[in-house]
Write an enzyme that holds these catalytic residues in place. Structure first.
Site, PDB file in Angstrom:
ATOM      1  N   GLN A  84       0.973  -1.178   0.187  1.00 27.70           N
ATOM      2  CA  GLN A  84       0.061  -0.348   0.182  1.00 27.70           C
ATOM      3  C   GLN A  84       0.741   1.515   0.207  1.00 27.70           C
ATOM      4  OE1 GLN A  84      -3.988  -0.649  -0.110  1.00 27.70           O
ATOM      5  NE2 GLN A  84      -4.106   1.248  -0.938  1.00 27.70           N
TER       6      GLN A  84
ATOM      7  N   LYS B  83       1.503   1.924  -4.095  1.00 29.86           N
ATOM      8  CA  LYS B  83       0.118   2.122  -4.189  1.00 29.86           C
ATOM      9  C   LYS B  83      -0.152   3.666  -4.137  1.00 29.86           C
ATOM     10  CE  LYS B  83      -2.377  -1.130  -3.820  1.00 29.86           C
ATOM     11  NZ  LYS B  83      -3.547  -1.490  -4.002  1.00 29.86           N
TER      12      LYS B  83
ATOM     13  N   LYS C 174      -2.573  -0.877   6.927  1.00 29.58           N
ATOM     14  CA  LYS C 174      -3.672  -2.252   6.745  1.00 29.58           C
ATOM     15  C   LYS C 174      -3.963  -2.871   7.847  1.00 29.58           C
ATOM     16  CE  LYS C 174      -5.774  -3.649   2.353  1.00 29.58           C
ATOM     17  NZ  LYS C 174      -5.627  -3.288   1.254  1.00 29.58           N
TER      18      LYS C 174
ATOM     19  N   GLY D 219     -12.393  -0.141   2.938  1.00 25.80           N
ATOM     20  CA  GLY D 219     -12.806  -2.147   2.977  1.00 25.80           C
ATOM     21  C   GLY D 219     -11.587  -2.475   2.403  1.00 25.80           C
ATOM     22  N   ASP D 220     -11.746  -4.364   2.500  1.00 25.07           N
ATOM     23  CA  ASP D 220     -11.209  -4.569   1.437  1.00 25.07           C
ATOM     24  C   ASP D 220     -12.489  -6.632   1.377  1.00 25.07           C
ATOM     25  OD1 ASP D 220      -8.447  -4.891   0.553  1.00 25.07           O
ATOM     26  OD2 ASP D 220      -8.730  -6.454   1.083  1.00 25.07           O
TER      27      ASP D 220
ATOM     28  N   ASN E  33     -16.281  -7.218  -5.775  1.00 22.49           N
ATOM     29  CA  ASN E  33     -16.829  -5.727  -5.978  1.00 22.49           C
ATOM     30  C   ASN E  33     -15.928  -5.641  -7.378  1.00 22.49           C
ATOM     31  OD1 ASN E  33     -15.352  -2.837  -5.518  1.00 22.49           O
ATOM     32  ND2 ASN E  33     -17.786  -2.798  -5.450  1.00 22.49           N
TER      33      ASN E  33
ATOM     34  N   SER F 118     -10.794   6.216  -3.265  1.00 25.96           N
ATOM     35  CA  SER F 118     -10.733   6.806  -1.665  1.00 25.96           C
ATOM     36  C   SER F 118      -9.688   8.626  -1.259  1.00 25.96           C
ATOM     37  CB  SER F 118     -10.182   5.776  -0.815  1.00 25.96           C
ATOM     38  OG  SER F 118     -11.022   4.963  -0.509  1.00 25.96           O
TER      39      SER F 118
END
Length: 443
Positions: A110, A113, A125, A164-165, A239, A376
Site C-alpha cells: 500500500q 500504491k 492495512k 474496505g477490502d 466488487n 478513497s
C-alpha cells in the site's frame, strides 16, 4: 541482490513465518538495486531498512456474541506502515486467512500504491480473522462494533483512514462508522467507502475495477493493442471483478470466464454481468448458480482452473498468489498477451518473471489496482470540503490518475534501463517519492 541483501536478510530474520510479507519485500528490493546504487546517501541513512519496518503494529482482541448468545473471540490487526507522505491509508480485510504477515504484506504494498496515485496518503492495512460468510446481519453488526471499540483509538481523519477490502463492504463500513461516531461524537471522514448519504463518494464502488481497465488500456495502447474485440478472463466475482467486467465490456471486450473460491464459469458467448450481480450482490450465493440462468455456460470446480481458459487478456481479481508459474505458462502458451492485476499480489514472483521474459504486457497490482485507494482519497477530499462531486467528475479524475500512474511507471522503467518492465517501474516510482520524504524528514 547485492547492496540490499542485508536488508532482505534482516526481514527474514525479524519476521519469521510470514511468507507473503517476505515475497512482497523481496519483489520490491530486487527492483530497487539500481536506486540504491544511484543514491548511496539513502543506503547510509538506512532508508531501505526503515521502509521495510512498519512504524506501528497493533494486534487486539475482538470479543462478540452470536445470535445464540455464544461468545466468540477473534483477533484484530492494524499495521500503520509508513506516514512519510500522508496519513496511513489502506483497507480492512475480514477473512479467516488474515494474520499479521498477510496484513504486513498488504500494508507494505500500500505504501507504493498510494505513492503512485500522486495523492498525500501513506500506507497502512488492517483486518481480522473473522469470517462474515454465513453470519447474520446482527452478528456482523456486533462484531464490527466490537472491532471499532478498540480500533477507534488508533485512527482519525488526519492519522489513519481505513477503507474496505475482502469481506468488508458498505454494510461493514456503515456499522463501523456508526460506532466510531458514537464513541467520538464527531462526524468526520475517518473511513472511506461510506454510503452516499453519509459522506461517501460516487464512483468509489466502481473505482478499483474501472481503474484496472484504465491502466491496462494505457499499457495496451503503448503496444498498439486494445480491449476492443479481445476475449477476457477475470478471476473472482466480487466488487473488483464485477466492475472490471463492466469497464472491459464498455471498452469493447468480451468477458468469457469468471470465478469464486469454489470454481469458475465459462461461456464463449460472454458472461452476463446482470446475472453475476444478482447471484453475488443480492442472493449472495456461489457462482455455480450461474448455469441455472444460462444453459450455454459451463461450471468447473476448482478456481485455479480458470487460467486454462484461452484468452487474450487475463485480469486476476481474486486473491494473492492465484497465478503460479504453471498457470502463467498455460496462459502464455494459449496466446494471452496481457495480464493486469486487480487483486493484491495475485501472481507469484516466478509467474511475474515468466510474463516479463515472454514480453507479456503486465500491469502490477500496486499500479494497476490503485484506482480504489485513489478514489478513497478523493472521498477524503470531498469530506474535508463538505462537498460532493458528480460521478462523471470522479470518474474523470480517476482516469487522469490512472493514466498518470502508467506514465510514472513507464518513465521510471526507461530511466533505470528496464524499458517495458512496469513491475520495476512501479516499484521505483512509488519508492522514490516516499524515500525523498523520509530522507528530508530525517526519519
Amino acid at each position: 541482490m547485492n547492496i540490499l541483501k542485508n536488508v532482505m536478510d534482516d526481514v527474514l530474520r525479524r519476521n519469521p513465518n510470514e511468507p507473503e510479507f517476505h515475497q512482497a519485500v523481496k519483489e520490491v528490493l530486487l527492483s530497487l538495486e539500481p536506486v540504491a546504487e544511484k543514491h548511496p546517501e539513502w543506503v547510509t541513512d538506512k532508508i531501505f531498512d526503515k521502509i521495510v519496518e512498519p512504524e506501528r503494529q497493533i494486534i487486539f482482541r475482538v470479543p462478540w456474541i452470536d445470535d445464540k448468545g455464544v461468545e466468540h473471540i477473534n483477533r484484530g490487526f492494524r499495521v500503520q506502515f509508513n506516514s512519510a507522505i500522508g496519513p496511513y491509508k489502506g483497507g480492512l480485510r475480514f477473512h479467516p486467512s488474515v494474520n499479521i504477515g498477510i496484513v504486513k504484506f498488504l500494508g507494505f504494498e500500500q505504501i507504493f500504491k498510494n505513492s503512485l496515485t500522486g495523492l498525500p496518503i501513506g500506507g497502512g492495512k488492517g483486518g481480522s480473522d473473522f469470517d462474515p460468510k454465513g453470519k447474520s446481519n446482527s452478528e456482523i453488526k456486533r462484531f464490527c462494533q466490537s472491532f471499532m471499540l478498540e480500533l477507534n483509538r488508533h485512527i482519525g481523519e488526519n492519522t489513519d483512514i481505513p477503507a474496505g477490502d475482502i469481506g468488508v463492504g458498505g454494510r461493514e463500513i456503515g456499522y463501523m462508522y456508526g460506532m466510531y461516531k458514537k464513541i467520538n461524537n464527531e462526524f468526520t471522514g475517518v473511513l472511506t467507502g461510506k454510503g452516499l448519504n453519509y459522506g461517501g463518494s460516487l464512483g468509489r464502488t466502481e473505482a478499483t475495477g474501472y481503474g484496472l481497465c484504465y491502466f491496462m488500456n494505457e499499457a495496451l495502447k503503448a503496444k498498439s493493442k486494445s480491449f476492443y474485440g479481445a476475449n477476457v478472463v477475470i478471476s473472482g466475482s466480487g466488487n473488483v471483478a464485477i466492475y472490471a467486467h463492466q469497464k472491459a465490456t464498455q471498452l469493447g471486450a468480451k468477458v468469457i470466464a469468471m470465478s469464486d473460491s469454489s470454481g469458475y464459469i465459462y461461456d464463449d458467448n460472454g458472461i452476463n454481468l446482470d446475472t453475476i450481480k444478482k447471484i453475488k450482490e443480492v442472493e449472495r450465493k456461489r457462482i455455480s448458480e450461474y448455469i441455472k440462468y444460462h444453459p450455454t455456460a459451463t461450471y468447473t470446480e476448482g478456481c485455479i482452473g480458470i487460467w486454462t481458459v484461452k484468452c487474450d487478456i487475463a485480469l486476476p481479481c481474486a486473491t494473492q498468489n492465484e497465478i503460479d508459474q504453471n498457470s502463467a505458462k498455460i496462459l502464455i502458451d494459449n496466446g494471452c498477451y496481457a495480464v493486469g492485476e486487480g487483486a493484491n499480489m495475485p501472481s507469484t514472483i516466478e509467474a511475474v518473471d515468466l510474463f516479463i521474459e515472454n514480453k507479456i504486457i503486465f500491469g502490477p497490482a500496486k499500479a494497476a489496482n490503485a484506482g480504489g485507494v485513489a478514489t478513497s482519497a478523493l472521498e477524503m477530499s470531498q469530506n474535508s470540503m463538505r462537498y460532493s462531486w458528480t460521478f462523471e467528475e470522479v470518474d474523470d479524475k480517476l482516469q487522469t490518475i490512472m493514466k498518470g500512474i502508467y506514465e510514472k511507471c513507464s518513465t521510471a522503467a526507461t530511466e533505470y534501463g528496464y524499458e517495458d518492465n512496469l513491475v520495476i517501474g512501479a516499484n521505483i516510482a512509488g519508492f522514490i517519492k516516499v524515500a525523498e520524504a523520509m530522507y528530508a524528514q530525517g526519519i
